[in-house]
Design an enzyme around this catalytic site. Structure first.
Site, mmCIF file in Angstrom:
data_model
loop_
_atom_site.group_PDB
_atom_site.id
_atom_site.type_symbol
_atom_site.label_atom_id
_atom_site.label_comp_id
_atom_site.label_asym_id
_atom_site.label_seq_id
_atom_site.Cartn_x
_atom_site.Cartn_y
_atom_site.Cartn_z
ATOM 1 N N ASN A 166 -2.925 -6.020 1.582
ATOM 2 C CA ASN A 166 -2.873 -7.059 2.615
ATOM 3 C C ASN A 166 -4.129 -7.151 3.485
ATOM 4 O O ASN A 166 -4.434 -8.211 4.021
ATOM 5 C CB ASN A 166 -1.621 -6.898 3.486
ATOM 6 C CG ASN A 166 -1.496 -5.524 4.103
ATOM 7 O OD1 ASN A 166 -2.087 -4.553 3.650
ATOM 8 N ND2 ASN A 166 -0.688 -5.429 5.149
ATOM 9 N N LYS A 189 -8.365 4.477 -4.487
ATOM 10 C CA LYS A 189 -7.661 3.615 -5.433
ATOM 11 C C LYS A 189 -7.189 2.375 -4.678
ATOM 12 O O LYS A 189 -6.225 2.430 -3.923
ATOM 13 C CB LYS A 189 -6.453 4.329 -6.040
ATOM 14 C CG LYS A 189 -5.774 3.524 -7.148
ATOM 15 C CD LYS A 189 -4.318 3.852 -7.297
ATOM 16 C CE LYS A 189 -3.477 3.250 -6.231
ATOM 17 N NZ LYS A 189 -3.466 1.743 -6.229
ATOM 18 N N GLU A 265 0.327 5.861 6.802
ATOM 19 C CA GLU A 265 0.573 4.672 7.634
ATOM 20 C C GLU A 265 1.565 3.837 6.847
ATOM 21 O O GLU A 265 1.213 3.191 5.861
ATOM 22 C CB GLU A 265 -0.742 3.939 7.896
ATOM 23 C CG GLU A 265 -0.647 2.945 9.047
ATOM 24 C CD GLU A 265 -0.312 1.555 8.569
ATOM 25 O OE1 GLU A 265 0.882 1.174 8.679
ATOM 26 O OE2 GLU A 265 -1.212 0.855 8.094
ATOM 27 N N CYS A 299 1.785 -4.738 8.577
ATOM 28 C CA CYS A 299 2.747 -3.726 9.018
ATOM 29 C C CYS A 299 2.975 -3.790 10.517
ATOM 30 O O CYS A 299 4.015 -3.348 11.013
ATOM 31 C CB CYS A 299 2.269 -2.344 8.606
ATOM 32 S SG CYS A 299 0.597 -1.960 9.168
ATOM 33 N N SER A 457 -4.692 -4.433 17.338
ATOM 34 C CA SER A 457 -5.564 -3.547 16.572
ATOM 35 C C SER A 457 -6.995 -3.590 17.089
ATOM 36 O O SER A 457 -7.519 -4.654 17.419
ATOM 37 C CB SER A 457 -5.544 -3.934 15.092
ATOM 38 O OG SER A 457 -4.243 -3.807 14.569
ATOM 39 N N GLU A 474 -5.494 6.549 12.597
ATOM 40 C CA GLU A 474 -6.741 6.010 12.064
ATOM 41 C C GLU A 474 -7.429 5.224 13.168
ATOM 42 O O GLU A 474 -6.782 4.524 13.940
ATOM 43 C CB GLU A 474 -6.477 5.113 10.846
ATOM 44 C CG GLU A 474 -5.883 5.869 9.683
ATOM 45 C CD GLU A 474 -5.620 4.992 8.464
ATOM 46 O OE1 GLU A 474 -5.747 5.508 7.345
ATOM 47 O OE2 GLU A 474 -5.296 3.804 8.640
#
Length: 494
Positions: A166, A189, A265, A299, A457, A474
């Site tokens: 996302n 990945k 997360e 999220c 954020s 994070e």
């Protein structure tokens, strides 16, 4: 929609220049099996590219490269590590339009939002370029006076990152930047749905002067087959995952075998509380930001709108008018404010949740159905109110453009409803009462909160949750400590 000629040319140039191979030990190479998988455009269903499909053997080679590069990168002076990140930040800014278009093509978000993600993702590179030189320690006498305590910080070691679809740039930079700043090497990945942005960013790191093997990229169509042996490798020291709680539980169980350090997360079910004293215009604007950013596929997206019963009808009317005016379409169209969902499965999930809520007595005020726009995966921006507490939409993460409103009586009721979930990532509160705000900061069980703000954020702030929304943080000053191991040394007094 007809794509303007200029944009069509940019699209073809971009797709022909993005790497589609694996990055292992500083070289772009095909996977050992030669297999490739398709990356599709959610707005049209068309294939954008064929990407090398990493096998477990390729994963092992990537870990080999990360381990081999580990000692040299850890010994690189922090200033030099920071300068690599700073150069990468500058290159992200220079290539911002290409990165934004690439994200819009492979993920679907409107181009304006993709540009915002480029800016946000780049900030992690700038922030951690500055944090690299601020890794500290502690030095002092023991309480008994018989020696000196030296507390130092060391890179935790080779890391494995599993990132979601996302936010394909920001999720890569948010993990890679602090790891590199701390002196760790990386195997990443990316999600099979959106690997192209991560591959393009990896090329930026190489162009910024990152040594071979420090970052290795292994896209794959079979995540579990690749990830399980990497996680089991005793040389690995850190696992960081962003995604669903269900997958996170599986990864934590795998990590337990080697007592692997983890950051998780995971899922969210964010409450959005609107009190009777709130500025309703601001609350409506914040609601649209908190719900419909990234097409609701975040999220941190507000999942449960819990509004005081005295203002619920007024809020619902105002927010419905705003949502009904949103424009759905291909994200490359500058008029689009809501792009496609990532795939048809996401559309079906939204439809199931809406149908269940309506069947239980919720009122559908706008939207509530899939849209046929070419072969894309579109769902109409939706508002529901009078949503019963037993509706699935109250308990499941929606991950789509559906705004569901319920009511509360008083502050106690609001707090109880907000905390009635196993998740605890983000929350949003709209009120003008400072004393209430202070109480809610203490009482709402989430790792992050926005007060009269719909977007929270920031690269300089710690991102993460409590309860089943995850472990670790994070971003911010806290972010680099996820990649550092604390060492205590006693030097006896002579």
């Amino acid at each position: 929609m007809t794509i303007p000629a200029e944009l069509a040319e940019a699209r073809e140039r971009l797709l022909s220049s993005v790497p589609t191979a694996l990055l292992i030990d500083g070289r772009w190479r095909e996977g050992t099996t030669g297999a490739r998988f398709s990356v599709s455009e959610p707005a049209t269903g068309a294939t954008l590219a064929e990407v090398s499909d990493a096998s477990p053997e390729d994963g092992a080679a990537a870990v080999d490269a990360a381990v081999a590069a580990g000692q040299g990168w850890a010994a690189t002076p922090p200033r030099e590590r920071g300068e690599v990140l700073r150069r990468a930040f500058e290159l992200v800014r220079e290539r911002s339009e290409d990165l934004a278009l690439l994200m819009t093509l492979e993920m679907g978000k409107p181009l304006a939002e993709a540009r915002g993600e480029v800016s946000y993702g780049g900030e992690f590179l700038r922030w951690f370029s500055e944090e690299a030189v601020r890794i500290g320690g502690r030095y002092g006498q023991t309480p008994e006076g018989n020696g000196t305590m030296v507390v130092s910080q060391r890179p935790v070691g080779p890391c494995f990152f599993i990132t979601p679809w996302n936010f394909p740039l920001a999720m890569a930079t948010r993990k890679i930047a602090p790891a590199l700043a701390a002196g760790c090497t990386v195997v990443i990945k990316p999600a099979a749905l959106t690997p192209l942005t991560t591959l393009a960013f990896a090329q930026i790191l190489l162009d910024a002067g990152l040594p071979a093997g420090v970052v290795n990229v292994v896209p794959t169509s079979s995540s579990s087959a690749l990830s399980a042996p990497i996680i089991a490798d005793p040389r690995l020291r850190k696992l960081s995952f962003t995604g669903s709680t269900a997958v996170g539980r599986t990864l934590l169980a795998q990590a337990a075998g080697t007592v692997l350090r983890t950051s998780m997360e995971l899922g969210g079910n964010a409450p959005f509380l609107v009190f009777a004293d709130a500025d309703l215009d601001a609350a409506v604007e914040g609601a649209v930001q908190a719900k419909f950013r990234n097409i609701g596929q975040a999220c941190t997206a507000a999942n449960r709108f819990i509004v005081h019963e005295d203002v619920a009808e007024e809020f619902a009317e105002a927010v419905t008018a705003r949502v009904a005016a949103l424009t759905v379409g291909d994200g490359t169209d500058p008029e689009t404010t809501i792009g496609p969902l990532i795939d048809d499965g996401a559309v079906h999930t939204c439809q199931r949740l809406v149908d269940d809520a309506v069947a239980r007595g919720a009122r559908l005020r706008t939207g509530g159905h899939a849209l046929e726009i070419g072969a894309g995966s579109f769902f109409a921006p939706t508002v529901l109110d009078r949503v019963p507490a037993d509706s699935a939409i109250v308990h499941e993460e929606i991950f789509g453009p559906v705004l569901a409103i319920a009511t509360f009586r008083d502050e106690e009721d609001a707090v109880a409803r907000a905390n009635d979930t196993p998740y605890g990532l983000a929350s949003y509160v709209y009120t003008r009462d400072l004393a209430r705000t202070q109480r809610l900061i203490e009482r709402i069980d989430t790792g992050m909160m926005g007060v009269n703000a719909g977007v929270i954020s920031n690269a300089a702030a710690p991102f993460g949750g409590v309860k089943q929304s995850g472990l670790g943080r994070e971003g911010g000053a806290e972010g680099i400590h996820e990649f550092l191991a604390t060492k205590y040394t006693l030097v006896p007094r002579g």
